[in-house]
Design a protein around this motif. Sequence first.
Motif, PDB file in Angstrom:
ATOM      1  N   GLN A 138      79.722  27.293  22.005  1.00 33.38           N
ATOM      2  CA  GLN A 138      79.298  27.823  23.305  1.00 33.38           C
ATOM      3  C   GLN A 138      77.834  27.474  23.601  1.00 33.38           C
ATOM      4  O   GLN A 138      77.496  27.040  24.708  1.00 33.38           O
ATOM      5  CB  GLN A 138      79.494  29.340  23.326  1.00 33.38           C
ATOM      6  CG  GLN A 138      80.947  29.784  23.263  1.00 33.38           C
ATOM      7  CD  GLN A 138      81.088  31.289  23.140  1.00 33.38           C
ATOM      8  OE1 GLN A 138      80.098  32.018  23.232  1.00 33.38           O
ATOM      9  NE2 GLN A 138      82.318  31.761  22.928  1.00 33.38           N
TER      10      GLN A 138
ATOM     11  N   SER B  87      78.584  30.011  30.127  1.00 29.29           N
ATOM     12  CA  SER B  87      79.479  30.789  30.981  1.00 29.29           C
ATOM     13  C   SER B  87      80.874  30.185  30.852  1.00 29.29           C
ATOM     14  O   SER B  87      81.051  28.973  31.004  1.00 29.29           O
ATOM     15  CB  SER B  87      79.027  30.749  32.442  1.00 29.29           C
ATOM     16  OG  SER B  87      78.959  29.412  32.901  1.00 29.29           O
TER      17      SER B  87
ATOM     18  N   ALA C 133      76.162  25.087  26.570  1.00 30.86           N
ATOM     19  CA  ALA C 133      75.069  25.508  27.447  1.00 30.86           C
ATOM     20  C   ALA C 133      73.904  24.531  27.348  1.00 30.86           C
ATOM     21  O   ALA C 133      73.233  24.234  28.351  1.00 30.86           O
ATOM     22  CB  ALA C 133      74.621  26.915  27.076  1.00 30.86           C
TER      23      ALA C 133
ATOM     24  N   ARG D 141      69.668  27.249  29.702  1.00 28.16           N
ATOM     25  CA  ARG D 141      70.927  27.543  30.349  1.00 28.16           C
ATOM     26  C   ARG D 141      71.763  28.443  29.424  1.00 28.16           C
ATOM     27  O   ARG D 141      71.764  28.270  28.211  1.00 28.16           O
ATOM     28  CB  ARG D 141      71.712  26.261  30.661  1.00 28.16           C
ATOM     29  CG  ARG D 141      71.138  25.449  31.807  1.00 28.16           C
ATOM     30  CD  ARG D 141      71.348  26.173  33.124  1.00 28.16           C
ATOM     31  NE  ARG D 141      70.878  25.401  34.279  1.00 28.16           N
ATOM     32  CZ  ARG D 141      69.647  25.486  34.790  1.00 28.16           C
ATOM     33  NH1 ARG D 141      68.763  26.305  34.221  1.00 28.16           N
ATOM     34  NH2 ARG D 141      69.304  24.780  35.823  1.00 28.16           N
TER      35      ARG D 141
ATOM     36  N   THR E  47      73.899  31.648  24.118  1.00 26.28           N
ATOM     37  CA  THR E  47      75.149  32.379  24.288  1.00 26.28           C
ATOM     38  C   THR E  47      75.028  33.710  23.576  1.00 26.28           C
ATOM     39  O   THR E  47      74.163  33.887  22.712  1.00 26.28           O
ATOM     40  CB  THR E  47      76.345  31.589  23.720  1.00 26.28           C
ATOM     41  OG1 THR E  47      77.557  32.248  24.082  1.00 26.28           O
ATOM     42  CG2 THR E  47      76.277  31.482  22.215  1.00 26.28           C
TER      43      THR E  47
ATOM     44  N   ARG F  42      67.644  35.016  26.432  1.00 32.17           N
ATOM     45  CA  ARG F  42      67.040  34.215  27.502  1.00 32.17           C
ATOM     46  C   ARG F  42      65.519  34.360  27.500  1.00 32.17           C
ATOM     47  O   ARG F  42      64.783  33.379  27.660  1.00 32.17           O
ATOM     48  CB  ARG F  42      67.613  34.640  28.848  1.00 32.17           C
ATOM     49  CG  ARG F  42      67.218  33.702  29.997  1.00 32.17           C
ATOM     50  CD  ARG F  42      67.599  34.314  31.331  1.00 32.17           C
ATOM     51  NE  ARG F  42      69.029  34.580  31.412  1.00 32.17           N
ATOM     52  CZ  ARG F  42      69.931  33.658  31.770  1.00 32.17           C
ATOM     53  NH1 ARG F  42      69.560  32.437  32.076  1.00 32.17           N
ATOM     54  NH2 ARG F  42      71.215  33.981  31.824  1.00 32.17           N
TER      55      ARG F  42
END
Length: 393
Positions: free
Chosen positions: A362, A382, A366, A379, A348, A317
Amino acid sequence: MTGQLFISLLNPGIDLLFAAAFVWMWRERRERYIAYAAAAYFCSAVAFLIQDVAPALPMELQRIPANLGFLLTGVFFAAAIIKRYALPVPWRAMAITGAISMACFLWFLLGHPSISARIYAISIGAGLIASMVVRALWPVAKPFLIDKLIFWVAGLSAVNLIVRPVVLLSLRGGFDSYVGFQQSLYWTTVQFSQAMVSIVAAICLTVAVAIDMVRQLRVEANADDLSGLLNRRGFEANATTALRRAADGDNSIALLIADLDHFKDVNDRHGHAAGDTIIAAFGAHVRQLGPADMVAGRIGGEEFAILLPGASIEVARQLAEIIRIGFPTSCAEHIPPSLVPTTSIGITAGRANEGLSELLRQADQALYEAKRAGRNRVRAFSPMPVRLAAGGG
């Protein structure tokens, strides 16, 4: 052709063939170490021709360029091997060693004539130059057999040059004239051993050049020229290798997928040149910010993937935010002021044994969430919550 003339022409003939071969290879690759190899073999050929074939000069002065050629052969050959590994070539140390060697040679040629002493002066000088290759390559990783062979050829050359004259001259007891020298066991040993060393060394360097060419072709086949990153095939191959390595160590892995926002509109309004500039700037931006062990590639027209071995979701992130925030500034100098490009990024993280396709799925999900939320944002993936069936316990 007499047997003695054949022996005299053996080394220069071999050396000239190898010099021509390395010139041809240099024209194909333009690598400096290949040019040094060509120079080494050319100097060796000239030295042997002057030593054995050229007419004699007063005071045996033809020995000066001949032995200078032998020293230059060692210098250029050492430079070729060391430069092949992108190491600094010890030009100053080699020049000082060669100068001392030639000074001793001149003293024992003109001041206090001694054939044996001249042999020691040149052989030991060349041996010390060869030992500089051993010293330079000692700490270098040698992943291929050819790397080990090159190292051992350099080591054996150094030992041969230093020990051979000491052993043979101690057994022979020196020379009274050049006629005896050129018909001696020592000079015959020099000519045949040098021919063998030249052939082995040339084969080793030729194989090394071939390996480098294959490696370069593989890099070019897997590279995206516009972004400076890997193309999709290169990314998938390198990412799969990184995942396998991480799985062996039971390490975590993180993946980012970035998509340049409204890129079709950029091309439609500002032209493809502006779009290409943005892609190139984004690639340079990623290369500058990403860690050394990342695997980064352009996997679509305006889509990029970055694999981070050993990284957590928070590390991913942080990198994604730094890339997103700094991206407009990274290309501002090369595009119209009215154009402010942005990027959306999906991230991810998980275990390496999940596989590349699952991580891509994944991160792509996102990324879709980032775009649906308004673009120009990060993003994280999740998992969808598991819904209990109605009426369940």
